[in-house]
Design a protein around this motif. Structure first.
Motif, mmCIF file in Angstrom:
data_model
loop_
_atom_site.group_PDB
_atom_site.id
_atom_site.type_symbol
_atom_site.label_atom_id
_atom_site.label_comp_id
_atom_site.label_asym_id
_atom_site.label_seq_id
_atom_site.Cartn_x
_atom_site.Cartn_y
_atom_site.Cartn_z
ATOM 1 N N ARG A 1 0.830 -1.201 0.000
ATOM 2 C CA ARG A 1 0.000 0.000 0.000
ATOM 3 C C ARG A 1 0.873 1.262 0.000
ATOM 4 O O ARG A 1 0.654 2.201 -0.756
ATOM 5 N N SER B 1 2.562 1.773 -3.333
ATOM 6 C CA SER B 1 1.676 2.414 -4.302
ATOM 7 C C SER B 1 1.604 3.915 -4.090
ATOM 8 O O SER B 1 1.595 4.696 -5.037
ATOM 9 N N GLU B 2 1.524 4.313 -2.826
ATOM 10 C CA GLU B 2 1.443 5.752 -2.525
ATOM 11 C C GLU B 2 2.722 6.454 -2.957
ATOM 12 O O GLU B 2 2.691 7.574 -3.472
ATOM 13 N N VAL C 1 -3.591 6.018 6.171
ATOM 14 C CA VAL C 1 -4.277 7.072 5.414
ATOM 15 C C VAL C 1 -5.748 6.945 5.710
ATOM 16 O O VAL C 1 -6.375 5.969 5.332
#
Lengths: 147, 110
Positions: A36, A39-40, A145
């Motif tokens: 994750r 990806s960010e 997030v």
């Protein structure tokens, strides 16, 4: 962990995007960031690069240097350097994210992502270069997030 | 990025897989524009296999949605997950568009 640095220099053109993102991605994956977070980070690298590709060198070609550095406790620093026109992304206004489809303008969204998702972003202008640093803590210290 | 389309009654179901980035977003936009040109008005964008989207992809989605609106059409989404879901949330796209959990739910409502 010892400091480890890798860098590449690419043409400031959209055709360099996928190679550049893959470079950062591979470095980041080796530091143990989860998918994750990976990806960010890819997203923010794309947004900064596309901005440079589109605006840094109006009417001429130029280069972008991307370097990745791992520091103590798994900190990742991604530095993106161009010699184009001065531009501090941190000084740009945030978009109105509550506007409806009709009123909605897309501009500024990429930079907004960078400000929202990276743990720390720093800009400096030095020797006629724009130097942008995105600093991220290791996965265990990353905040979730949820905004 | 790969795009597959099928028609379910009046709805064009568009399954998009892979990555919509600044390189592939123009292809995505062109592909959907062609369907609008063919007279399609209701689009369901199925994102269960979409791994990544950047602001360039959101720009294309917004451009298509604006055209559809002028033609009294609409665009809805289903099965957002992972990074794509996060990007929709942060950008506010999660609030301006209708998003369904499954294709089935979306088709019932469209």
């Amino acid at each position: 962990m010892d400091d480890n640095v890798q860098n590449i220099v690419v043409l400031a053109h959209l055709s360099s995007l996928q190679k550049s993102v893959a470079f950062v991605s591979s470095f980041t994956r080796n530091l143990g960031f989860d998918s994750r977070r990976l990806s960010e980070i890819e997203l923010c690298v794309e947004e900064v690069l596309v901005n440079i590709f589109n605006y840094a060198y109006p009417g001429e070609s130029g280069e972008v240097e991307i370097s990745c550095r791992s520091g103590p406790e798994g900190t990742l620093t991604i530095e993106i350097v161009d010699s184009g026109i001065p531009f501090n992304i941190l000084s740009s206004d945030d978009p109105d994210i509550s506007a409806s489809i009709d009123e909605r303008h897309i501009g500024g969204l990429g930079i907004y992502f960078v400000k929202q998702l990276m743990d720390r972003v720093e800009y400096r202008r030095e020797n006629n270069k724009n130097i942008l640093s995105m600093i991220n803590n290791s996965t265990d210290m990353s905040r979730p997030v949820d905004k | 990025m790969e795009i597959n389309k099928k028609k379910e009654k009046d709805v064009l179901v568009v399954s998009v897989s892979g990555r919509i980035d600044a390189v592939t977003a123009p292809d995505f936009e062109k592909n959907l524009s062609e369907s609008i040109g063919d007279g399609e008005k209701t689009f369901l964008i199925k994102m269960n296999q979409l791994e990544y989207i950047s602001s360039a992809g959101l720009r294309s989605i917004l451009a298509i949605a604006k055209v559809l609106k002028t033609r009294e059409g609409k665009m809805v989404f289903s099965e957002l997950h992972g990074p794509v879901k996060d990007v929709f949330k942060i950008s506010g796209f999660g609030s301006i568009f209708t998003i369904y959990d499954t294709e089935e739910d979306a088709l019932k409502q469209c």
